[in-house]
Design a protein around this motif. Structure first.
Motif, short mmCIF file in Angstrom:
data_model
loop_
_atom_site.label_atom_id
_atom_site.label_comp_id
_atom_site.label_asym_id
_atom_site.label_seq_id
_atom_site.Cartn_x
_atom_site.Cartn_y
_atom_site.Cartn_z
N GLY A 68 25.36 27.42 121.34
CA GLY A 68 26.21 28.53 121.63
C GLY A 68 26.08 29.89 120.63
N HIS A 69 25.98 29.01 119.19
CA HIS A 69 26.10 29.82 118.16
C HIS A 69 25.10 30.62 118.16
CE1 HIS A 69 30.44 30.31 116.42
NE2 HIS A 69 30.60 29.02 116.65
N LEU A 70 23.95 29.66 117.92
CA LEU A 70 22.34 29.85 117.70
C LEU A 70 21.78 30.87 118.97
CD1 LEU A 70 19.92 27.33 116.61
CD2 LEU A 70 19.26 29.31 118.46
N ILE A 76 13.71 31.69 112.41
CA ILE A 76 14.85 30.63 111.93
C ILE A 76 16.41 31.19 111.88
CG2 ILE A 76 15.85 30.46 109.45
CD1 ILE A 76 12.84 29.03 109.75
N ALA A 77 17.54 30.10 112.44
CA ALA A 77 18.15 30.51 112.57
C ALA A 77 19.05 29.79 111.05
CB ALA A 77 18.73 29.98 113.63
N LEU A 78 20.09 31.00 110.74
CA LEU A 78 20.68 30.22 109.22
C LEU A 78 22.24 30.27 110.07
CD1 LEU A 78 22.24 30.30 106.95
CD2 LEU A 78 22.37 32.59 106.55
N LEU A 79 23.14 29.30 110.74
CA LEU A 79 23.94 29.00 111.53
C LEU A 79 25.92 28.42 110.19
CD1 LEU A 79 23.79 26.62 114.14
CD2 LEU A 79 22.95 28.84 114.16
N VAL A 80 25.91 29.86 110.32
CA VAL A 80 27.00 30.27 109.42
C VAL A 80 28.62 29.65 109.84
CG1 VAL A 80 26.19 30.19 106.75
CG2 VAL A 80 26.40 32.07 108.46
N SER A 81 29.72 29.11 109.81
CA SER A 81 30.58 28.72 110.65
C SER A 81 31.56 28.08 109.94
CB SER A 81 30.65 28.44 112.02
OG SER A 81 30.31 27.14 112.04
N GLY A 82 32.74 27.86 110.02
CA GLY A 82 33.46 27.04 109.56
C GLY A 82 33.93 25.61 109.09
N GLY A 83 32.64 24.92 110.43
CA GLY A 83 32.38 23.80 109.99
C GLY A 83 31.25 23.56 109.58
N HIS A 84 30.14 24.53 109.19
CA HIS A 84 28.52 24.59 109.56
C HIS A 84 28.04 25.02 108.50
CE1 HIS A 84 29.48 21.63 113.50
NE2 HIS A 84 28.31 20.82 112.72
N THR A 85 26.93 24.73 107.53
CA THR A 85 26.21 25.66 107.00
C THR A 85 24.50 25.31 107.81
OG1 THR A 85 27.74 26.07 106.03
CG2 THR A 85 25.04 26.82 105.13
N VAL A 139 17.57 35.06 112.53
CA VAL A 139 18.93 34.60 114.14
C VAL A 139 20.36 34.37 112.62
CG1 VAL A 139 20.05 33.79 115.30
CG2 VAL A 139 17.69 34.39 115.70
N VAL A 140 20.73 35.09 112.62
CA VAL A 140 22.57 34.74 111.71
C VAL A 140 23.41 34.76 113.00
CG1 VAL A 140 23.45 34.80 109.49
CG2 VAL A 140 21.32 35.96 109.72
N VAL A 169 16.13 40.97 111.38
CA VAL A 169 17.27 39.90 111.81
C VAL A 169 17.98 40.22 112.90
CG1 VAL A 169 18.24 41.58 109.78
CG2 VAL A 169 19.19 39.46 110.36
N PHE A 170 18.55 39.90 113.81
CA PHE A 170 19.12 39.57 114.36
C PHE A 170 20.58 38.69 114.55
CE2 PHE A 170 15.51 39.11 115.19
CZ PHE A 170 14.24 40.59 116.35
N TYR A 171 21.38 39.63 114.91
CA TYR A 171 22.59 39.04 114.73
C TYR A 171 23.81 39.53 116.12
CZ TYR A 171 22.33 40.55 110.04
OH TYR A 171 21.28 40.84 108.73
N ALA A 172 24.78 38.60 116.77
CA ALA A 172 25.90 38.98 117.74
C ALA A 172 26.47 39.78 116.85
CB ALA A 172 26.08 37.98 118.12
N ARG A 173 27.28 41.13 118.12
CA ARG A 173 28.51 41.60 117.60
C ARG A 173 29.41 40.24 117.06
NH1 ARG A 173 28.99 42.96 123.98
NH2 ARG A 173 27.16 42.49 123.71
#
Ligand code: KG4
Ligand code: ZN
Length: 332
Positions: free
Chosen positions: A114-116, A131-140, A264-265, A290-294
């Motif tokens: 979902g995040h990705l 390349i996706a960088l997933l950076v959350s409270g539980g994952h990097t 994608v971040v 680079v691509f982000y969500a709002r």
């Protein structure tokens, strides 16, 4: 096709409706941060109880927002993991039961997928590969994405996630929970270079991360020095700089290795302005994008789950009646 998305993996109840033609037509979020703030972290039992109280009213609010009735929904997507098991079970039970009662398909969505995919909800969505960088409270995590559903894990945190490190240092600095955004706010008043923190695991090859040593270093610095507002801001500035520099170095490495031009971040930490600005500069310098969500779609939300459901549901009709969640569920 209209998909109702239900997100209850942690401390946000997110409900959204995604229409394959009209796009996102409803988005409702209830955050529980006030509930957990007193404890300095998420209390799973309280999280589950609040999801139970919030999910149905938010579904009703989403239907009202989109001027639909429940009969206009064609499928239900719910987060089935990774996350807190008791919290996941609320969304899964409500999602599956609703789908069963309406005789429509339901689908279990991986929260990290979902995040990705969340930047796909924006006007200028990324093409594959990236390349996706997933950076959350539980994952990097750094992930090579060659097509929808084709994910290769390139590297991840061996201990704390970036968001978790932000939250722990924010707590030591006397800021609220979750502290990432607050820490970033006070860091703007810090003097750059007043403290220099290590960039962990950047002086050896590889794409894994480790933030626990940096966290201890920051904690020690706070313990020895943080006696004024200014010093706290200086420490926040040094900490944010170190985390973001480390993420940047590893993204550059992953892009070099893959030859991909798109980054994608996503995830809560991708709302961080310094990270966004530095990665934008880096990608401009590399002739990439680079691509982000709002920002409201960087942290947990139902929109990304409804969107992932709309993509994944193609071809799925009905499945068995059992309700399963997966507290640990690797993206690959
Ligand atoms: O994706 P998310 O909402 O939940 C998880 O799936 O974990 O991410 C929440 C994390 C928290 O650790 C929070 O402190 C961090 O994202 N976060 C930030 C910022 N906004 C949220 N960290 C740094 N800077 C921010 N602006
Ligand atoms: Zn999340």
């Amino acid at each position: 096709m209209r998909v109702l998305g239900i997100e209850t993996s942690c401390d946000e109840t997110g409900i959204a409706i995604y229409d394959s033609y009209a796009g996102l037509i409803a988005n409702q979020v209830h955050t529980q941060s006030e509930v957990h703030e007193a404890y300095g972290g998420v209390v799973p039992e309280l999280a589950a109880r609040h999801h139970l109280q919030q999910t149905l009213p938010l579904i009703q609010a989403a239907l009202q927002e989109s001027k639909l009735t429940v009969k206009d929904i064609n499928a239900v997507a719910y987060t089935a993991g990774p996350g807190l098991v008791s919290a996941l079970l609320i969304g899964a039970c409500i999602g599956r039961s609703l789908a069963f009662s309406l005789n429509i398909p339901s689908i279990a969505i991986n929260h990290m997928e979902g995040h990705l995919l969340s930047p796909m909800l924006e006007k200028n969505p990324p093409d594959f590969p990236f390349i996706a960088l997933l950076v959350s409270g539980g994952h990097t995590q750094l992930i090579s994405v060659t097509a929808m559903g084709c994910y290769e894990l390139l590297g991840e945190s061996l201990d704390d996630a970036a968001g978790e490190a932000f939250d722990k240092i924010a707590k030591l600095l006397g800021l609220g929970y979750p502290g990432g955004r607050e820490l970033s706010k006070i860091s703007q008043h810090g003097v750059p270079g007043r403290f220099i923190f290590p960039r962990p695991m950047t002086n050896r090859p590889g794409l894994d991360f480790s933030f626990s040593g940096l966290k201890t270093f920051a904690a020690q610095t706070i313990y020895n020095n943080a006696n004024t507002q200014q010093v706290r801001a200086d420490i926040a500035c040094a900490f944010e700089d170190a985390v973001i520099d480390t993420l940047l170095i590893k993204c550059r490495r992953a892009l070099d290795r893959s030859g991909f031009k798109r980054l994608v971040v996503a995830g809560g930490v991708s709302a961080n302005c310094l990270l966004r600005n530095k990665l934008a500069d880096m990608m401009t310098g590399r002739n990439g994008e680079v691509f982000y969500a709002r920002p409201e779609f960087c942290t947990d939300n139902g929109a990304m789950i409804a969107y992932a459901g709309a993509i994944r549901l193609k071809g799925i009709t009905h499945d068995s009646l059992d309700i399963k969640v997966y507290p640990r569920w690797p993206l690959s």
